[in-house]
Design an enzyme around this catalytic site. Structure first.
Site, PDB file in Angstrom:
ATOM      1  N   GLU A 220      49.407  10.966  25.767  1.00 42.15           N
ATOM      2  CA  GLU A 220      50.782  10.526  25.920  1.00 42.15           C
ATOM      3  C   GLU A 220      51.237  10.476  27.367  1.00 42.15           C
ATOM      4  O   GLU A 220      51.930   9.551  27.781  1.00 42.15           O
ATOM      5  CB  GLU A 220      51.715  11.438  25.119  1.00 42.15           C
ATOM      6  CG  GLU A 220      53.016  10.732  24.842  1.00 42.15           C
ATOM      7  CD  GLU A 220      54.005  11.594  24.080  1.00 42.15           C
ATOM      8  OE1 GLU A 220      53.625  12.705  23.682  1.00 42.15           O
ATOM      9  OE2 GLU A 220      55.136  11.137  23.900  1.00 42.15           O
ATOM     10  N   ASP A 221      50.864  11.459  28.158  1.00 40.73           N
ATOM     11  CA  ASP A 221      51.448  11.594  29.494  1.00 40.73           C
ATOM     12  C   ASP A 221      50.557  11.130  30.646  1.00 40.73           C
ATOM     13  O   ASP A 221      51.014  11.083  31.778  1.00 40.73           O
ATOM     14  CB  ASP A 221      51.805  13.070  29.761  1.00 40.73           C
ATOM     15  CG  ASP A 221      52.871  13.593  28.818  1.00 40.73           C
ATOM     16  OD1 ASP A 221      53.462  12.760  28.107  1.00 40.73           O
ATOM     17  OD2 ASP A 221      53.094  14.805  28.781  1.00 40.73           O
TER      18      ASP A 221
END
Ligand code: MN
Length: 491
Positions: A76-77
């Site tokens: 996600e990051d």
């Protein structure tokens, strides 16, 4: 080896060959991926996955779960892809990290419905309980560090979600290890005054109770030795602050009616021993009438097993004694997850979906008769699972009537099956529906009457001056959309 890696390894009850190397490698992989990213506290981001991995290690989760905990925010990051993870750490770790990533895409919508959707999605998307365990550990660390989150309204929103979604899921799955701290941390934010009062009431009792427990422990040891029972261990357990506060309310504030605030746990090798110990204890003390509970013969809906009895000790203080085997103790703490801990390894092949088969029917037996609908749906899915894999049955039956689609921002919208982009538009906002000119599903333009599928990402394209068309009434599925289209057509 850096200290954080050592801390994770040392938290593991037991290490197998290869664990050290793989966990160390995962840590370095995540550290490199997160780079200079920081937490709200100002600490390097890697401290967050490292804390989660340590928690997962401490509760005895298996190596893949610990590694997935370290990597849980990388897809996600960071620039990391699922393929990168599979290449380095294998298919299972990929599956777990992707599961956690999917769950993080859900955004709070400030409605009761949101909780229902989130609960359903949590259960439905996480076909492997380890995904939920990682998510619970993630939430626990976020709650532990929530003081850095601003503004207050955001802290309250997170605490509410924790209290209404994550803690009940931990409880339902029997993972008490996470349930209690999640509840207490959320309680402290949502009702700071009540939290303080409850904590103080516990502390007032504490010194007296600890003396009583010490004395009881000495006596019990003697009595058990006399009866020839020598192979046992003991521990104390104090009720959680929130759980105490709830019970106090049930008892109209009569603290003396709460028998299990402090308990003595006696852990023995066999079930037979449990009943023998119960006999000894009942004989040595004055039992409180009607307070014996046999959760071995009839476990609690979440699978909890133990014998409980409240007794009045020599000093006239009432304590609860809980008697159980080491296996029960392990299962009580880790619930449905216990099959993935080092203590109880199951063959990997049988693993996926196993927890659903095992746990959900158990959850259905709720004594209160208030089985929530989402659980009933799950139960139905499982009953029909005989001729197909459980996952297939789950997908078919569970989503027989409803499905979930995502907005570009990651909001999850709950729609009936067969719903179209027009239904979605009106479900988000009537203005969005009224000015709709087209739709993009998973990045591609589609006809606005096309049927959406579970998990689709739907973007509504609007145009100034666009108006609803009478023909829309022929294909929309939701009453909300019909109502808005009719009223827009009238004006
Ligand atoms: Mn996280």
């Amino acid at each position: 080896m850096t200290d954080p890696i050592r801390a994770i390894l040392e938290a593991m009850p037991e290490q197998h060959q290869g664990d050290r190397e793989a966990i160390g490698r995962a840590y370095q992989f995540a550290e490199a991926a997160h780079g200079n990213e920081k937490r709200k506290s100002g600490e390097p981001y890697i401290t967050h996955p490292a804390a989660i991995a340590k928690t997962l290690a401490a509760v005895g989760m298996d190596r893949d779960t610990i590694i997935a905990g370290i990597l849980h925010d990388t897809i996600e990051d960071t620039a990391t892809t699922a393929d990168d993870i599979e290449k380095e750490f294998g298919k299972t770790v990929r599956f777990l990290v992707e599961g956690v990533t999917k769950l993080s895409k859900l955004k709070y919508r400030g409605l009761d419905r949101h909780f229902e959707s989130l609960r359903r999605l949590l259960v439905a998307t996480a076909a492997d309980i380890r995904v939920i365990i990682i998510k619970l550990a993630d939430r626990l660390h976020n709650m532990e560090t929530i003081s850095f989150v601003e503004p207050e309204s955001k802290r309250i929103r997170i605490a509410k979600e924790t209290m209404e979604v994550y803690a009940p899921i931990a409880e339902r799955l029997g993972v008490t290890t996470f349930k209690r701290p999640l509840e207490d941390l959320a309680f402290q934010i949502l009702q700071p005054g009540d939290y303080q009062d409850a904590e103080q009431a516990i502390n007032v009792q504490r010194s007296e109770m600890e003396d009583a427990l010490d004395a009881a422990l000495r006596d019990v040891k003697k009595d058990l030795a006399k009866a020839g029972i020598r192979n046992f261990s003991t521990e104390r357990r104090i009720k959680g602050v929130y759980s105490f506060w709830k019970k106090l309310a049930e008892k109209d504030g009569h603290i003396e009616k709460i028998y299990d605030l402090f308990a003595l746990r006696i852990i023995v090798p066999t079930i037979e021993d449990c009943y023998r110990v119960l006999g000894v204890v009942q004989h040595a003390y004055r039992p409180v009438p009607g307070r014996v509970r046999d959760y071995i013969a009839s476990p609690k809906p979440n699978g909890y097993k133990s014998l409980h009895t409240a007794v009045i000790t020599g000093r006239g203080v009432t304590i609860e004694i809980q008697i159980l085997t080491a296996d029960m103790h392990h299962e009580n703490q880790f619930g449905a997850a216990s099959h993935y801990t080092y203590k109880e390894q199951t063959p990997r092949g049988a693993a996926s979906g196993l927890w659903l088969r095992k746990v959900v029917p158990r959850l259905m037996k709720s004594k209160t008769g208030q089985t929530p609908k989402w659980l009933k749906d799950l139960g139905t899915a499982i009953e029909h699972a005989e001729h197909q894999t459980l996952e297939e049955a789950l997908k078919e039956d569970f989503f027989a009537e409803r499905m979930f689609v995502f907005t570009p921002k990651g909001d999850v919208i709950d729609l009936p099956v067969g719903a179209t982009p027009v239904d979605l538009a009106y479900a988000v906002h009537s203005v969005l529906g009224d000015t709709m000119a087209g739709a993009r599903v998973n990045g591609k333009m589609v006809a606005i009457d096309s049927e959406l599928k579970n998990g689709d990402k739907v973007e509504v394209v609007t145009k100034k001056g666009a108006r609803p068309n009478k023909k829309w009434l022929e294909f929309v599925k939701t009453t909300g959309a019909k109502k808005h289209i009719r009223s827009a057509l009238k004006t």
